[in-house]
Design a protein around this motif. Structure first.
Motif, short mmCIF file in Angstrom:
data_model
loop_
_atom_site.label_atom_id
_atom_site.label_comp_id
_atom_site.label_asym_id
_atom_site.label_seq_id
_atom_site.Cartn_x
_atom_site.Cartn_y
_atom_site.Cartn_z
N LEU A 176 41.68 51.82 25.76
CA LEU A 176 42.37 50.96 24.81
C LEU A 176 41.40 50.00 24.14
N SER A 177 40.33 49.63 24.84
CA SER A 177 39.27 48.83 24.22
C SER A 177 38.59 49.63 23.11
N LEU A 178 38.33 50.89 23.38
CA LEU A 178 37.71 51.76 22.39
C LEU A 178 38.57 51.85 21.14
N GLN A 179 39.88 51.86 21.31
CA GLN A 179 40.80 51.92 20.17
C GLN A 179 40.91 50.58 19.45
N GLY A 180 40.42 49.52 20.06
CA GLY A 180 40.55 48.20 19.44
C GLY A 180 41.91 47.57 19.65
N SER A 181 42.69 48.07 20.60
CA SER A 181 44.06 47.60 20.79
C SER A 181 44.21 46.51 21.84
N ILE A 182 43.23 46.38 22.72
CA ILE A 182 43.42 45.49 23.86
C ILE A 182 42.71 44.14 23.68
N GLY A 183 41.62 44.15 22.92
CA GLY A 183 40.95 42.90 22.60
C GLY A 183 40.42 42.15 23.82
N MET A 184 40.17 40.87 23.62
CA MET A 184 39.62 40.04 24.69
C MET A 184 40.67 39.71 25.75
N PHE A 185 41.94 39.65 25.32
CA PHE A 185 42.96 39.07 26.18
C PHE A 185 43.95 40.07 26.79
N GLY A 186 44.02 41.30 26.28
CA GLY A 186 45.01 42.25 26.76
C GLY A 186 44.69 42.79 28.14
N HIS A 187 45.66 43.50 28.73
CA HIS A 187 45.46 44.05 30.06
C HIS A 187 46.45 45.17 30.31
N VAL A 188 46.17 45.96 31.35
CA VAL A 188 47.01 47.09 31.71
C VAL A 188 47.27 47.07 33.21
N SER A 189 48.38 47.68 33.60
CA SER A 189 48.68 47.79 35.03
C SER A 189 49.21 49.17 35.36
N ILE A 190 48.99 49.57 36.61
CA ILE A 190 49.57 50.78 37.16
C ILE A 190 50.14 50.43 38.53
N ARG A 191 51.35 50.85 38.76
CA ARG A 191 51.96 50.64 40.08
C ARG A 191 51.62 51.81 41.00
N VAL A 192 51.28 51.51 42.23
CA VAL A 192 51.03 52.55 43.22
C VAL A 192 52.38 53.09 43.67
N PRO A 193 52.69 54.37 43.42
CA PRO A 193 54.03 54.91 43.73
C PRO A 193 54.43 54.69 45.19
N GLY A 194 55.68 54.34 45.37
CA GLY A 194 56.21 54.16 46.71
C GLY A 194 55.80 52.87 47.39
N THR A 195 55.15 51.97 46.64
CA THR A 195 54.70 50.69 47.20
C THR A 195 55.05 49.56 46.24
N ASP A 196 54.78 48.34 46.66
CA ASP A 196 54.92 47.15 45.80
C ASP A 196 53.55 46.68 45.30
N ARG A 197 52.57 47.55 45.30
CA ARG A 197 51.21 47.19 44.90
C ARG A 197 51.00 47.52 43.41
N ILE A 198 50.54 46.51 42.68
CA ILE A 198 50.29 46.63 41.24
C ILE A 198 48.79 46.49 40.99
N LEU A 199 48.20 47.49 40.36
CA LEU A 199 46.79 47.45 39.98
C LEU A 199 46.70 46.90 38.57
N LEU A 200 45.90 45.85 38.38
CA LEU A 200 45.86 45.13 37.11
C LEU A 200 44.42 44.92 36.65
N SER A 201 44.16 45.24 35.40
CA SER A 201 42.82 45.05 34.84
C SER A 201 42.52 43.57 34.66
N PRO A 202 41.23 43.18 34.59
CA PRO A 202 40.87 41.76 34.50
C PRO A 202 41.25 41.14 33.16
N GLY A 203 41.24 39.80 33.13
CA GLY A 203 41.70 39.07 31.97
C GLY A 203 40.59 38.65 31.02
N ALA A 204 40.82 37.54 30.33
CA ALA A 204 39.93 37.06 29.28
C ALA A 204 38.52 36.83 29.81
N GLY A 205 37.56 37.09 28.95
CA GLY A 205 36.16 36.88 29.31
C GLY A 205 35.49 38.13 29.82
#
Length: 247
Positions: free
Chosen positions: A28-57
């Protein structure tokens, strides 16, 4: 082909999903859509664990699996890689709580889709691969950062059962039943917006009819295209990563 059919795939390990979170962020960075501040998450199936990309900076084009945060679904940080926590992490935890079928959430600051929100123009499907938008894109009428539980709940309510929501004067949130689906929608959400904005400049954007859009969506939303789209951008993001780390 239904979304249920698309989702019928082997369950991935958390390590594999951690890598996929980093790759998705870089793509998404390559596409120019996420910028400095955007982020993405994926939930681990069958759990309450959320994987989240880092934030600004953080340089989104350089994100690696070891840079990914692990949250629980209620917002507690289970693993902190040492980078900046996204201020708007509640976007992800709230939507994952409200929509258990959703496995991936993106928060984008893409140029053209944000422009449509600023102009108060509804997002409509105007080309083949944007046809999935025929179900509608609501707007969260609040330009503020999502930094409280009530704000996150309000945004999630605005999203409802839709696949995307505009955030007026801010950006957008897009969801998917898998990372590949969320990436497909994120990619063509912004491309549809760009074509819509440019067509308006030329005199007016002609939207697909509901019948055309539904038929086009059936033809384009399929496992083959999801795989090809992901593979195309993953290869490019890996090359970008190699180039940037070499210099």
């Amino acid at each position: 082909m239904t979304e249920a059919n698309i989702d019928a795939a082997p369950v991935e390990t958390e390590a594999e999903l951690r890598r996929k979170t980093a790759v998705m962020c870089r793509m998404l960075s390559l596409q120019g859509s996420i910028g400095m501040f955007g982020h993405v998450s994926i939930r681990v199936p069958g759990t309450d664990r959320i994987l989240l990309s880092p934030g600004a900076g953080s340089e989104k084009a350089l994100v690696k699996p070891e840079d990914v945060f692990v949250f629980d679904i209620n917002g507690e940080i289970l693993e902190h890689p040492g980078l900046e926590v996204p201020l708007e992490w509640r976007i992800h935890t709230q939507i994952h709580r409200d929509r258990p079928e959703i496995m991936s959430v993106t928060h984008l600051h893409a140029q053209h889709s944000t422009l449509l929100g600023i102009a108060g123009k509804p997002m409509v499907p105007v080309f083949l691969h944007g046809a999935f938008l025929y179900t509608g894109v609501p707007t969260w009428d609040n330009p503020r950062l999502v930094v409280s539980d009530p704000q996150a709940a309000s945004l999630s309510a605005a999203l409802g059962k839709n696949v995307a929501v505009q955030m007026r004067g801010h950006g957008s949130v897009i969801v998917g039943e898998s990372a590949e689906i969320a990436f497909f929608r994120s990619t063509f959400f912004e491309e549809n917006a760009r074509k819509q904005v440019e067509a308006e400049i030329l005199g007016g954007a002609l939207p697909l009819s509901p019948e055309e859009a539904a038929d086009c969506a059936r033809g384009t939303f399929n496992p083959r295209l999801l795989r090809l789209l992901w593979g195309y951008y993953e290869l490019r993001s890996e090359q970008t990563l190699a180039d940037m780390t070499r210099h």
